[in-house]
Design an enzyme around this catalytic site. Sequence first.
Site, short mmCIF file in Angstrom:
data_model
loop_
_atom_site.label_atom_id
_atom_site.label_comp_id
_atom_site.label_asym_id
_atom_site.label_seq_id
_atom_site.Cartn_x
_atom_site.Cartn_y
_atom_site.Cartn_z
N PHE A 1 0.85 -1.19 0.00
CA PHE A 1 0.00 0.00 0.00
C PHE A 1 0.89 1.24 0.00
O PHE A 1 1.82 1.34 0.80
CB PHE A 1 -0.91 0.00 1.23
CG PHE A 1 -1.99 1.03 1.15
CD1 PHE A 1 -2.99 0.93 0.18
CD2 PHE A 1 -2.02 2.10 2.01
CE1 PHE A 1 -3.98 1.88 0.09
CE2 PHE A 1 -3.02 3.07 1.92
CZ PHE A 1 -4.00 2.96 0.96
N ASP B 1 1.92 -5.54 7.87
CA ASP B 1 0.70 -4.75 7.81
C ASP B 1 -0.47 -5.73 7.60
O ASP B 1 -0.49 -6.48 6.62
CB ASP B 1 0.79 -3.76 6.64
CG ASP B 1 -0.43 -2.85 6.53
OD1 ASP B 1 -1.51 -3.23 6.98
OD2 ASP B 1 -0.29 -1.74 5.95
N TYR C 1 -11.29 -0.45 10.48
CA TYR C 1 -12.46 0.06 9.78
C TYR C 1 -12.83 -0.76 8.55
O TYR C 1 -13.86 -0.50 7.93
CB TYR C 1 -12.27 1.53 9.38
CG TYR C 1 -11.00 1.83 8.62
CD1 TYR C 1 -10.90 1.59 7.26
CD2 TYR C 1 -9.90 2.36 9.27
CE1 TYR C 1 -9.74 1.87 6.57
CE2 TYR C 1 -8.74 2.65 8.60
CZ TYR C 1 -8.65 2.41 7.24
OH TYR C 1 -7.49 2.67 6.56
N LYS C 2 -12.02 -1.73 8.18
CA LYS C 2 -12.33 -2.57 7.02
C LYS C 2 -13.18 -3.76 7.47
O LYS C 2 -14.35 -3.60 7.79
CB LYS C 2 -11.04 -3.01 6.34
CG LYS C 2 -10.17 -1.85 5.82
CD LYS C 2 -8.93 -2.36 5.13
CE LYS C 2 -7.94 -1.26 4.80
NZ LYS C 2 -8.46 -0.30 3.80
N ARG D 1 -12.37 -4.15 -7.97
CA ARG D 1 -12.06 -4.89 -6.75
C ARG D 1 -13.34 -5.20 -5.97
O ARG D 1 -14.18 -4.33 -5.76
CB ARG D 1 -11.11 -4.05 -5.89
CG ARG D 1 -10.47 -4.78 -4.75
CD ARG D 1 -9.47 -3.89 -4.02
NE ARG D 1 -10.14 -2.83 -3.28
CZ ARG D 1 -9.64 -2.27 -2.18
NH1 ARG D 1 -8.46 -2.64 -1.72
NH2 ARG D 1 -10.30 -1.31 -1.55
#
Length: 397
Positions: free
Chosen positions: A113, A184, A209-210, A356
């Site tokens: 990322f 990560d 939050y995912k 995605r």
Amino acid sequence: MTDFAWTRDQFHLPEGVIYLDGNSLGPMPKATPARVQQVMEPEWRDQLIGGWVGAGWHLAPERLGDRIAAMIGAEAGHVVVGDTLSIKIYQALAAALALRPDRRVILSDTGNFPSDLYMAQGLAHTLGNGTRLKTVAPEDVAEHITDEVAVLMLTEVDYRTGRRHDMKVLTAKAHEVGAITVWDLAHSFGALPVDLAGCGADFAAGCTYKYINAGPGAPAFIYVAPEHAGRACTALQGWQGHDAPFAFEQDYRPATEVVRMRVGTPPVLQLAALEAALDIWEQVDMNDIRARSIELCERFIAGVEESCPQLRLASPRDAAQRGSQVSFHFEEGYAAMQALIARGVIGDFRAPDIMRFGFTPLYIGPEDVDRAVEILAEIINWDLWDRPEYKVKAIIT
């Protein structure tokens, strides 16, 4: 055995929406508003500043850290919650580099990322001692783990393609040459079983939050292995990481163990939302989640490849090498995704051409997958994406 009918009922899902973007922002648990309201009133309303002790606000980062530790195979007392994922990556990376002062290379991959890479670049620039970031293709990481590497910094699951690194194998290889690992878990936590202690990970960080569904801007967490916890460098020396924050000393003394990785005042309302989300997660089995995730992803891949040959699979075909998302290449992927969203199927787009789709078994079932495939096929095969309004790029894609 996880009851997926029960878990689905725990979330607010707008009528007519098939939500395949929980790998970017999870939907709201039904219990969240009441839990946040409880913090506002009676806690904040009636206790005022006394809530830091009386309502347990001050110790929430450690309390919730222990609940997360149980979900990621970490030792109790070695996870703390707070700040953002980028900050936690920065902290972990700085601490890892300090453990190898004679080395200068941070090894990562080109699929990581960008924010993680930016943090590494910024830290290297700040250190100014020859430290540099080296990135290689994801599939080539193992062969570049040499004795010049100080830190191996990887995201376990690639945010674009869903490709999964083998944490145990790569951590062992890093340790063979004396390197430290930073993982990560942004696209792992809540998507698949994680075993930090079993894999021998040194540091790890993740967001909530995912897949965890703690809400937009929900805080991150950091893990520090027991062997490093008492001596980990605290690059960001915030007052909450001080050994005695309310002594208000002029000089910094790091707290013992992972608490030293606290930085600023914790976001109490957001921690309450996280707590409500964790109440759901503690009723499920991650192995059941993983099995259902694979089932849903395989079903989606088969359906799309049969009905939309114009799309090319960007994710690994082998489920063992994939997280809980499926990505497809399509030249007009942005417009096609906007057309999907307009028809109630919410996924997202990643440049340059990736559509995605995230699969969260807590609230997505086989019937959702089949309907999403049907709608996608109509859009692709009838060129329904080819409209001007679908081609206007928004600020957030």
